[in-house]
Design a protein around this motif. Structure first.
Motif, PDB file in Angstrom:
ATOM      1  N   LYS A 148     -56.273  47.559   6.947  1.00  0.00           N
ATOM      2  CA  LYS A 148     -55.639  46.768   5.877  1.00  0.00           C
ATOM      3  C   LYS A 148     -54.705  45.726   6.517  1.00  0.00           C
ATOM      4  O   LYS A 148     -54.728  44.540   6.168  1.00  0.00           O
ATOM      5  CB  LYS A 148     -54.849  47.701   4.947  1.00  0.00           C
ATOM      6  N   ASN A 149     -53.899  46.174   7.481  1.00  0.00           N
ATOM      7  CA  ASN A 149     -52.940  45.256   8.103  1.00  0.00           C
ATOM      8  C   ASN A 149     -53.633  44.233   9.004  1.00  0.00           C
ATOM      9  O   ASN A 149     -53.261  43.063   9.035  1.00  0.00           O
ATOM     10  CB  ASN A 149     -51.877  46.045   8.871  1.00  0.00           C
ATOM     11  N   TRP A 150     -54.628  44.671   9.745  1.00  0.00           N
ATOM     12  CA  TRP A 150     -55.388  43.726  10.582  1.00  0.00           C
ATOM     13  C   TRP A 150     -56.057  42.654   9.711  1.00  0.00           C
ATOM     14  O   TRP A 150     -56.044  41.474  10.032  1.00  0.00           O
ATOM     15  CB  TRP A 150     -56.459  44.479  11.357  1.00  0.00           C
ATOM     16  N   VAL A 202     -61.406  43.679  15.192  1.00  0.00           N
ATOM     17  CA  VAL A 202     -61.178  44.201  13.841  1.00  0.00           C
ATOM     18  C   VAL A 202     -62.528  44.573  13.203  1.00  0.00           C
ATOM     19  O   VAL A 202     -62.697  45.656  12.638  1.00  0.00           O
ATOM     20  CB  VAL A 202     -60.441  43.163  12.962  1.00  0.00           C
ATOM     21  N   LYS A 203     -63.509  43.685  13.340  1.00  0.00           N
ATOM     22  CA  LYS A 203     -64.832  43.931  12.739  1.00  0.00           C
ATOM     23  C   LYS A 203     -65.498  45.156  13.374  1.00  0.00           C
ATOM     24  O   LYS A 203     -66.208  45.904  12.705  1.00  0.00           O
ATOM     25  CB  LYS A 203     -65.743  42.694  12.905  1.00  0.00           C
ATOM     26  N   TYR A 204     -65.254  45.325  14.640  1.00  0.00           N
ATOM     27  CA  TYR A 204     -65.805  46.468  15.384  1.00  0.00           C
ATOM     28  C   TYR A 204     -65.262  47.787  14.823  1.00  0.00           C
ATOM     29  O   TYR A 204     -66.021  48.697  14.477  1.00  0.00           O
ATOM     30  CB  TYR A 204     -65.456  46.289  16.860  1.00  0.00           C
ATOM     31  N   ILE A 205     -63.926  47.883  14.680  1.00  0.00           N
ATOM     32  CA  ILE A 205     -63.325  49.112  14.155  1.00  0.00           C
ATOM     33  C   ILE A 205     -63.769  49.332  12.708  1.00  0.00           C
ATOM     34  O   ILE A 205     -64.066  50.455  12.293  1.00  0.00           O
ATOM     35  CB  ILE A 205     -61.774  49.048  14.245  1.00  0.00           C
ATOM     36  N   GLU A 206     -63.878  48.245  11.967  1.00  0.00           N
ATOM     37  CA  GLU A 206     -64.302  48.338  10.569  1.00  0.00           C
ATOM     38  C   GLU A 206     -65.722  48.910  10.460  1.00  0.00           C
ATOM     39  O   GLU A 206     -65.991  49.791   9.660  1.00  0.00           O
ATOM     40  CB  GLU A 206     -64.247  46.954   9.927  1.00  0.00           C
ATOM     41  N   ALA A 207     -66.610  48.404  11.318  1.00  0.00           N
ATOM     42  CA  ALA A 207     -68.002  48.868  11.305  1.00  0.00           C
ATOM     43  C   ALA A 207     -68.076  50.350  11.678  1.00  0.00           C
ATOM     44  O   ALA A 207     -68.767  51.141  11.020  1.00  0.00           O
ATOM     45  CB  ALA A 207     -68.840  48.029  12.274  1.00  0.00           C
ATOM     46  N   LEU A 208     -67.342  50.746  12.717  1.00  0.00           N
ATOM     47  CA  LEU A 208     -67.362  52.151  13.144  1.00  0.00           C
ATOM     48  C   LEU A 208     -66.819  53.060  12.045  1.00  0.00           C
ATOM     49  O   LEU A 208     -67.373  54.126  11.776  1.00  0.00           O
ATOM     50  CB  LEU A 208     -66.506  52.339  14.405  1.00  0.00           C
ATOM     51  N   TRP A 209     -65.727  52.626  11.432  1.00  0.00           N
ATOM     52  CA  TRP A 209     -65.084  53.445  10.397  1.00  0.00           C
ATOM     53  C   TRP A 209     -66.015  53.636   9.201  1.00  0.00           C
ATOM     54  O   TRP A 209     -66.181  54.741   8.691  1.00  0.00           O
ATOM     55  CB  TRP A 209     -63.765  52.793   9.977  1.00  0.00           C
ATOM     56  N   THR A 210     -66.682  52.568   8.775  1.00  0.00           N
ATOM     57  CA  THR A 210     -67.626  52.649   7.663  1.00  0.00           C
ATOM     58  C   THR A 210     -68.755  53.620   8.011  1.00  0.00           C
ATOM     59  O   THR A 210     -69.108  54.500   7.227  1.00  0.00           O
ATOM     60  CB  THR A 210     -68.218  51.249   7.370  1.00  0.00           C
ATOM     61  N   GLU A 211     -69.283  53.482   9.221  1.00  0.00           N
ATOM     62  CA  GLU A 211     -70.419  54.329   9.598  1.00  0.00           C
ATOM     63  C   GLU A 211     -70.032  55.787   9.791  1.00  0.00           C
ATOM     64  O   GLU A 211     -70.815  56.686   9.510  1.00  0.00           O
ATOM     65  CB  GLU A 211     -71.102  53.754  10.842  1.00  0.00           C
ATOM     66  N   ALA A 212     -68.799  56.027  10.286  1.00  0.00           N
ATOM     67  CA  ALA A 212     -68.336  57.411  10.453  1.00  0.00           C
ATOM     68  C   ALA A 212     -68.264  58.089   9.081  1.00  0.00           C
ATOM     69  O   ALA A 212     -68.705  59.229   8.918  1.00  0.00           O
ATOM     70  CB  ALA A 212     -66.976  57.437  11.136  1.00  0.00           C
TER      71      ALA A 212
END
Ligand SMILES: [Zn+2]
Length: 478
Positions: free
Chosen positions: A262-264, A295-305
């Protein structure tokens, strides 16, 4: 045309490049970078990864971001900042995170309000508890560096780097030996905070868990500057990445990925008003594209997890689908991004979304308490059983083994690495780590055997060859 273009390039470099003054601080060259009339950055050294302090002149006083961690140096830099900005009404010091190379000089600004995330104080306490380990490490490392320097020719570029490194390490040892009172932030926050200083605004965002527990980003819209602490950099200016070396969800600290994202994302939305991104050490550079990619990388991993848990998939499946090289090639090879760090980050996400626990953390706790061998065996045996309550990540076990080693607990580190060898016998890196711990335990024969096995699996390993030479050299001397 070519000549004129060349001149233009040279001129623009002269106008924007940091100004290297002839001045020195503590024997190291002083650098002063001016962004505009009210914002400067100062640091020392040409070849080492020292912390950079950013200073802002505001209507209500001077605001400082981070100290170098050495009160002697920070006292000098405070005088330089006052001189350059032609005033000395220091009002606020903001710490980007808890590490001692950012907070260790807080005493120099004890007359100011010190601002930071609410977890900075706890992190500073943990660092203080490790003081003896830090003293021992510097006490060993300094003579090693002196030895390396003695072997080099006077004009060898590497000699200059070691000379600077030695100055910094001697200063750091002195600070650690002196101990003294620590000065944690007196004004703290948990998510966001805005500081209004008349004509200048400081927007503080919690982005913790990727470098330390207490990382924050600071955006100053009036100057277009975004400071990201030690969380990331995508270009190195020297071959000493230092504190900014890894982009990883740290094991053992609190993770709130939705809050982090959210902050990123709030910062990404300010794209048009961000002129410059500044990492916490002068030798790291960060582009907006590099920031966005992370940011997009962490977002993608979080969604997939999250999706993997809903779909009933395994951690192994998630790891295989998200290899850094194939899934995120834009970050592969970028500073701090490695396959191991990627796996650890996925593991940290897995802990928060699934019912499984980290075997690495459970083993770390058991080994730290004293060896309850039966309990350790029970966890290790789960690796092969279908219904495991724990997940196993090579890199995470390795990272926590190194935490023992840094805390002067070589026996415990060796125990941790031995389990990793048992779990991942095809990995050269686990043997390499084991060799290091066994050498620290004084078990030279076993260390040699571990490094030989590591080299057998990966003949290109640079550390393996170097360490074997060093161990054998030591043996022949004794
Ligand atoms: Zn740091």
């Amino acid at each position: 045309m070519r000549v004129r273009l060349f001149l233009l390039i040279v001129l623009s470099l002269i106008l924007t490049a940091p100004v290297a003054t002839a001045e020195t601080v503590a024997g190291l060259p002083l650098h002063i970078q001016k962004f505009d009339s009210g914002a400067i950055r100062v640091w020392i050294g040409d070849h080492i990864s020292s912390t950079a302090t950013v200073a802002f002149a505001t209507e209500e006083g001077l605001v400082i971001i981070d100290t170098t961690g050495n009160p002697e140096v920070d006292g000098e830099l405070r005088r330089v900042i006052a001189r350059e900005l032609a005033r000395d009404d220091f009002k606020i010091l903001i710490n980007t995170h808890e590490h001692r190379d950012h907070t260790g000089g807080n005493s120099v600004y004890a007359d100011c309000t010190i601002v930071g995330h609410e977890l900075v104080e706890e992190g500073m306490k943990l660092n203080a508890d490790r003081r003896q380990g830090i003293i021992d490490w510097f006490t060993n490392r300094i003579p090693e560096l002196e030895g390396e320097l003695a072997k080099l020719a006077e004009d060898d570029p590497e000699a200059e780097r070691i000379r600077e490194d030695l100055i910094l390490k001697r200063l750091e040892l002195k600070v650690a030996q002196a101990g003294g009172k620590s000065f944690p932030p007196t004004k703290t926050f948990s998510d966001r905070m805005v500081l209004n200083l008349g004509d200048t605004t400081f927007e503080l965002y919690y982005i913790g868990g990727m470098h330390s527990a207490s990382d924050i980003a600071i955006f100053v819209p009036e100057h277009g500057l975004l400071m990201t602490g030690d969380t990331m950099a995508d270009v190195w200016l020297t071959n000493t990445p230092g504190c900014l070396a890894s982009f990883i969800a740290r094991p053992g600290v609190r993770h709130d990925f939705p809050l982090l994202l959210k902050n990123w994302n709030a910062l990404l939305a300010k794209k048009d008003s961000i002129k410059t991104l500044l990492p916490g050490h002068w030798n790291g550079e960060l582009t907006f594209a590099g920031f966005e990619a992370r940011v997009k990388y962490i977002e993608a991993l979080w969604t997939e997890a999250n999706e993997a848990v809903v779909a009933g998939s395994s951690l192994q499946g998630l790891l295989t689908a998200n290899l850094l090289d194939t899934r995120f090639p834009e970050l592969s090879g970028s500073p701090g991004c490695s396959q191991g760090n990627n796996a650890t980050t996925i593991g940290e996400m897995w802990i928060t979304v699934s019912d499984q626990e980290s075997a690495a953390e459970a083993l770390y706790e058991l080994i730290d308490k004293g060896t309850d061998e039966a309990a350790i065996r029970k966890i290790v045996a789960q690796r092969d059983s279908g219904s495991s309550s724990h997940f196993f990540l090579e890199n995470q076990i390795n990272v926590l083994g190194y935490r023992f080693l840094q805390g002067e607990k070589a026996e415990q580190a060796a125990a941790m690495f031995k389990i990793n060898v048992e779990l991942f016998p095809e990995s050269w890196n686990v043997y390499d780590s084991l060799g290091e711990a066994l050498f620290a335990c004084g078990d030279r024969d076993a260390a040699v055997a571990a490094y030989e096995k590591s080299l057998q699996l990966n003949p290109e390993s640079p550390t393996g060859k170097e360490m074997l030479e060093r161990i054998r050299g030591d043996v022949s001397v004794n």
